[in-house]
Design an enzyme around this catalytic site. Sequence first.
Site, PDB file in Angstrom:
ATOM      1  N   VAL A  33      -2.286  -7.395  -3.546  1.00  0.00           N
ATOM      2  CA  VAL A  33      -1.789  -8.430  -2.643  1.00  0.00           C
ATOM      3  C   VAL A  33      -2.977  -9.286  -2.214  1.00  0.00           C
ATOM      4  O   VAL A  33      -3.993  -8.780  -1.731  1.00  0.00           O
ATOM      5  CB  VAL A  33      -1.075  -7.807  -1.434  1.00  0.00           C
ATOM      6  CG1 VAL A  33      -0.711  -8.885  -0.416  1.00  0.00           C
ATOM      7  CG2 VAL A  33       0.169  -7.062  -1.887  1.00  0.00           C
ATOM      8  N   GLY A  68       0.816  -1.215   0.000  1.00  0.00           N
ATOM      9  CA  GLY A  68       0.000   0.000   0.000  1.00  0.00           C
ATOM     10  C   GLY A  68       0.846   1.260   0.000  1.00  0.00           C
ATOM     11  O   GLY A  68       1.770   1.403   0.795  1.00  0.00           O
ATOM     12  N   GLU A 112     -18.635  17.481   4.134  1.00  0.00           N
ATOM     13  CA  GLU A 112     -17.936  18.207   3.069  1.00  0.00           C
ATOM     14  C   GLU A 112     -18.640  18.022   1.725  1.00  0.00           C
ATOM     15  O   GLU A 112     -18.822  18.983   0.972  1.00  0.00           O
ATOM     16  CB  GLU A 112     -16.483  17.712   2.986  1.00  0.00           C
ATOM     17  CG  GLU A 112     -15.653  18.228   4.149  1.00  0.00           C
ATOM     18  CD  GLU A 112     -14.266  17.576   4.266  1.00  0.00           C
ATOM     19  OE1 GLU A 112     -13.435  18.140   4.977  1.00  0.00           O
ATOM     20  OE2 GLU A 112     -14.036  16.521   3.663  1.00  0.00           O
ATOM     21  N   ASP A 160      -4.801   3.051   8.690  1.00  0.00           N
ATOM     22  CA  ASP A 160      -6.213   2.709   8.923  1.00  0.00           C
ATOM     23  C   ASP A 160      -6.429   1.235   9.256  1.00  0.00           C
ATOM     24  O   ASP A 160      -7.467   0.873   9.789  1.00  0.00           O
ATOM     25  CB  ASP A 160      -7.040   3.033   7.660  1.00  0.00           C
ATOM     26  CG  ASP A 160      -7.401   4.502   7.576  1.00  0.00           C
ATOM     27  OD1 ASP A 160      -6.899   5.292   8.398  1.00  0.00           O
ATOM     28  OD2 ASP A 160      -8.189   4.869   6.679  1.00  0.00           O
ATOM     29  N   ALA A 192      -5.287  10.631   8.415  1.00  0.00           N
ATOM     30  CA  ALA A 192      -4.034  10.632   7.661  1.00  0.00           C
ATOM     31  C   ALA A 192      -2.814  10.777   8.573  1.00  0.00           C
ATOM     32  O   ALA A 192      -1.785  10.119   8.374  1.00  0.00           O
ATOM     33  CB  ALA A 192      -4.074  11.770   6.641  1.00  0.00           C
ATOM     34  N   GLY A 238      -0.506   4.399   0.334  1.00  0.00           N
ATOM     35  CA  GLY A 238      -1.305   5.504   0.869  1.00  0.00           C
ATOM     36  C   GLY A 238      -0.414   6.319   1.804  1.00  0.00           C
ATOM     37  O   GLY A 238       0.812   6.294   1.683  1.00  0.00           O
ATOM     38  N   PHE A 239      -1.025   7.006   2.742  1.00  0.00           N
ATOM     39  CA  PHE A 239      -0.228   7.844   3.647  1.00  0.00           C
ATOM     40  C   PHE A 239       0.750   7.001   4.474  1.00  0.00           C
ATOM     41  O   PHE A 239       1.902   7.370   4.651  1.00  0.00           O
ATOM     42  CB  PHE A 239      -1.143   8.631   4.585  1.00  0.00           C
ATOM     43  CG  PHE A 239      -1.840   9.761   3.901  1.00  0.00           C
ATOM     44  CD1 PHE A 239      -1.145  10.893   3.529  1.00  0.00           C
ATOM     45  CD2 PHE A 239      -3.196   9.687   3.616  1.00  0.00           C
ATOM     46  CE1 PHE A 239      -1.768  11.944   2.897  1.00  0.00           C
ATOM     47  CE2 PHE A 239      -3.842  10.735   2.978  1.00  0.00           C
ATOM     48  CZ  PHE A 239      -3.131  11.861   2.613  1.00  0.00           C
ATOM     49  N   GLY A 240       0.284   5.859   4.993  1.00  0.00           N
ATOM     50  CA  GLY A 240       1.140   5.029   5.838  1.00  0.00           C
ATOM     51  C   GLY A 240       2.310   4.459   5.043  1.00  0.00           C
ATOM     52  O   GLY A 240       3.478   4.606   5.427  1.00  0.00           O
TER      53      GLY A 240
HETATM   54  C1  LIG Z   1     -13.198  10.715   1.554  1.00  0.00           C
HETATM   55  C2  LIG Z   1     -12.199  10.712   2.672  1.00  0.00           C
HETATM   56  C3  LIG Z   1     -11.902  11.885   3.322  1.00  0.00           C
HETATM   57  C4  LIG Z   1     -10.965  11.900   4.345  1.00  0.00           C
HETATM   58  N1  LIG Z   1     -10.670  13.079   4.955  1.00  0.00           N
HETATM   59  C5  LIG Z   1      -9.698  13.115   5.887  1.00  0.00           C
HETATM   60  C6  LIG Z   1      -9.309  14.344   6.461  1.00  0.00           C
HETATM   61  O1  LIG Z   1      -9.859  15.404   6.151  1.00  0.00           O
HETATM   62  N2  LIG Z   1      -8.296  14.336   7.371  1.00  0.00           N
HETATM   63  C7  LIG Z   1      -7.664  13.174   7.729  1.00  0.00           C
HETATM   64  O2  LIG Z   1      -6.728  13.207   8.524  1.00  0.00           O
HETATM   65  N3  LIG Z   1      -8.021  12.005   7.207  1.00  0.00           N
HETATM   66  C8  LIG Z   1      -9.022  11.945   6.297  1.00  0.00           C
HETATM   67  N4  LIG Z   1      -9.387  10.749   5.750  1.00  0.00           N
HETATM   68  C9  LIG Z   1      -8.744   9.527   6.243  1.00  0.00           C
HETATM   69  C10 LIG Z   1      -7.374   9.323   5.629  1.00  0.00           C
HETATM   70  O3  LIG Z   1      -7.418   9.515   4.242  1.00  0.00           O
HETATM   71  C11 LIG Z   1      -6.920   7.916   5.994  1.00  0.00           C
HETATM   72  O4  LIG Z   1      -6.824   7.835   7.390  1.00  0.00           O
HETATM   73  C12 LIG Z   1      -5.570   7.594   5.368  1.00  0.00           C
HETATM   74  O5  LIG Z   1      -5.648   7.638   3.978  1.00  0.00           O
HETATM   75  C13 LIG Z   1      -5.099   6.215   5.827  1.00  0.00           C
HETATM   76  O6  LIG Z   1      -3.873   5.940   5.241  1.00  0.00           O
HETATM   77  P1  LIG Z   1      -3.435   4.436   4.972  1.00  0.00           P
HETATM   78  O7  LIG Z   1      -2.069   4.502   4.380  1.00  0.00           O
HETATM   79  O8  LIG Z   1      -3.645   3.617   6.166  1.00  0.00           O
HETATM   80  O9  LIG Z   1      -4.467   3.899   3.906  1.00  0.00           O
HETATM   81  P2  LIG Z   1      -4.819   4.467   2.458  1.00  0.00           P
HETATM   82  O10 LIG Z   1      -4.457   5.895   2.314  1.00  0.00           O
HETATM   83  O11 LIG Z   1      -6.226   4.057   2.231  1.00  0.00           O
HETATM   84  O12 LIG Z   1      -3.857   3.642   1.494  1.00  0.00           O
HETATM   85  C14 LIG Z   1      -3.996   2.266   1.314  1.00  0.00           C
HETATM   86  C15 LIG Z   1      -3.253   1.903   0.044  1.00  0.00           C
HETATM   87  O13 LIG Z   1      -3.199   0.497  -0.036  1.00  0.00           O
HETATM   88  C16 LIG Z   1      -3.547   0.073  -1.333  1.00  0.00           C
HETATM   89  N5  LIG Z   1      -4.105  -1.267  -1.190  1.00  0.00           N
HETATM   90  C17 LIG Z   1      -5.182  -1.636  -0.467  1.00  0.00           C
HETATM   91  N6  LIG Z   1      -5.351  -2.964  -0.505  1.00  0.00           N
HETATM   92  C18 LIG Z   1      -4.348  -3.450  -1.277  1.00  0.00           C
HETATM   93  C19 LIG Z   1      -3.966  -4.761  -1.698  1.00  0.00           C
HETATM   94  N7  LIG Z   1      -4.650  -5.843  -1.333  1.00  0.00           N
HETATM   95  N8  LIG Z   1      -2.890  -4.879  -2.497  1.00  0.00           N
HETATM   96  C20 LIG Z   1      -2.183  -3.798  -2.888  1.00  0.00           C
HETATM   97  N9  LIG Z   1      -2.494  -2.536  -2.514  1.00  0.00           N
HETATM   98  C21 LIG Z   1      -3.549  -2.368  -1.709  1.00  0.00           C
HETATM   99  C22 LIG Z   1      -4.544   1.113  -1.821  1.00  0.00           C
HETATM  100  O14 LIG Z   1      -4.590   1.165  -3.235  1.00  0.00           O
HETATM  101  C23 LIG Z   1      -3.973   2.380  -1.211  1.00  0.00           C
HETATM  102  O15 LIG Z   1      -3.033   2.999  -2.066  1.00  0.00           O
HETATM  103  C24 LIG Z   1     -10.321  10.711   4.727  1.00  0.00           C
HETATM  104  C25 LIG Z   1     -10.633   9.517   4.080  1.00  0.00           C
HETATM  105  C26 LIG Z   1     -11.572   9.512   3.062  1.00  0.00           C
HETATM  106  C27 LIG Z   1     -11.891   8.230   2.353  1.00  0.00           C
END
Ligand SMILES: Cc1cc2nc3c(=O)[nH]c(=O)nc-3n(C[C@H](O)[C@H](O)[C@H](O)COP(=O)(O)OP(=O)(O)OC[C@H]3O[C@@H](n4cnc5c(N)ncnc54)[C@H](O)[C@@H]3O)c2cc1C
Length: 459
Positions: free
Chosen positions: A88, A20, A183, A321, A332, A22-24
């Site tokens: 994955v 992944g 929003e 998350d 995030a 994403g932010f993490g």
């Molecule tokens: C609409 C919306 C608005 C938000 N607004 C805010 C805000 O204003 N402020 C704030 O702090 N937070 C906000 N959040 C929450 C924030 O975006 C999340 O907490 C953050 O993105 C979590 O980061 P993460 O890296 O855990 O997961 P994610 O950012 O979701 O990244 C997960 C990554 O893993 C990849 N992935 C998933 N499953 C698989 C797999 N099986 N194989 C390969 N890749 C995979 C995905 O494609 C993605 O790139 C919001 C979320 C949403 C949906």
Amino acid sequence: MTAAMNGHRPAAGHRVVIIGAGFGGLFAARALRRAPVEVTIVDRANHHLFQPLLYQVATGVLSEGDIAPPIREVLRRQHNARVLLGEVVDVDLAAREVAFDTLGTRSHLPYDSLIVAAGAGQSYFGHDEFAAHAPGMKTIDDALELRGRIFGAFEMAELEPDPGRRDPWLTFVVVGAGPTGVELAGQIAELSRRTLKDNYRSFDSAQARVVLLEAADKVLAPSPEPLRRRAHRDLERLGVDVRLHTMVTGIDAGGLDTLQDNHTAGRIQAHTKIWAAGVQASPLGAILAQQSATTLDRAGRVSVAPDCTLPDHPEVFVVGDLMQLDHLPGVAEVAMQSGVHAARTITRRLTGDASERPFRYHDLGTMATIARFRAVAYIGRLRVTGITAWLMWLFVHLAFLTGFKNRVAASANWLVAFLGRGRRQRTITQQQILAHTHAAQGSQEALAADPRQPITSRR
Ligand SMILES: Cc1cc2nc3c(=O)[nH]c(=O)nc-3n(C[C@H](O)[C@H](O)[C@H](O)COP(=O)(O)OP(=O)(O)OC[C@H]3O[C@@H](n4cnc5c(N)ncnc54)[C@H](O)[C@@H]3O)c2cc1C
């Protein structure tokens, strides 16, 4: 195929696989840039997504490219990192191997350390059949689908001479009054009252009805009381019909069935429904739980040790998350900080320091924007509302948007949308119009035959 044998591996070293970007995951990868490791980041998407601005893509303020730079572009200068596209599907904790699929081809990736940052998806609370009628708001696909539905609905309304049949096209229902729902509802209201003014000849776009449904007794439930009140008031001033204590009991192409205060059943005829209500952690959490001593919470999040590792598997980190630790929120900032913590722990171990350091989250505050010049924010004990909070929101989002070019593009689009009246990103595809209208056609016929008075016709 074994990806490690593909011949495009960076120089040998400690192998860190990150699931992944994403932010993490991305923050973990970047924090490893100077470490003596080879990083492989696997994501099913080719882009890093700035989820907090998805609703602006859906409502035509930003383009998808503004908030979703290619992962390999972001990491192009980080020579110890490579990016692989794939979903994955399995993690073998005993063999220390990850399996992923790309266009039907299975690959295997061995690791020495693993960071699982796969995030969360939408939860329909056991009603997955709602998804076809009310898309969620988690991916670029979702945002573009919603953009097609929102702008397509206005196009259909222009073509509909019968006011009774036009109303459902001009009714937009958002389910869930958390930050995303608030929003979105605010943006759709502003779009109809401001941006689309004078665009249509057979109706006034300001007639559009935006309904925000929430099962709980408040909007923005996690925020302090004064901010919740302010957000509620701002939404109503924008013309959003906020309905609390209202559960959705059914969704179909023509609208939603609701239950208010646990006893009053109702129906809202609306072609455009948006689900912003629940989250469900990645199914990879269950795969990890099956092979280790960890447990999952109700949302499927993985309980981790204080240093973000799996019990009995110090080489496996779960961040963002997907992680359950001290009831930290799914935001995030938690994802970024936990990703960096995992990276630093791996780096320290490689220097021979095996001491366990717990993850400490530094809360930098929370904010939500309702519409132009209206936002709410709290930073520690400081509470801010109105234009000051909105400017803070703008600054923070620009600062965290990945990539200089994306910041420039987003700033230009914001200038057009917020100082001017326009929204540049209103393109929808013919395919989207066709899909939306075909789905609605059946419901129009059902509406004509329905003896109940639709709520939207009672105005
Ligand atoms: C609409 C919306 C608005 C938000 N607004 C805010 C805000 O204003 N402020 C704030 O702090 N937070 C906000 N959040 C929450 C924030 O975006 C999340 O907490 C953050 O993105 C979590 O980061 P993460 O890296 O855990 O997961 P994610 O950012 O979701 O990244 C997960 C990554 O893993 C990849 N992935 C998933 N499953 C698989 C797999 N099986 N194989 C390969 N890749 C995979 C995905 O494609 C993605 O790139 C919001 C979320 C949403 C949906």
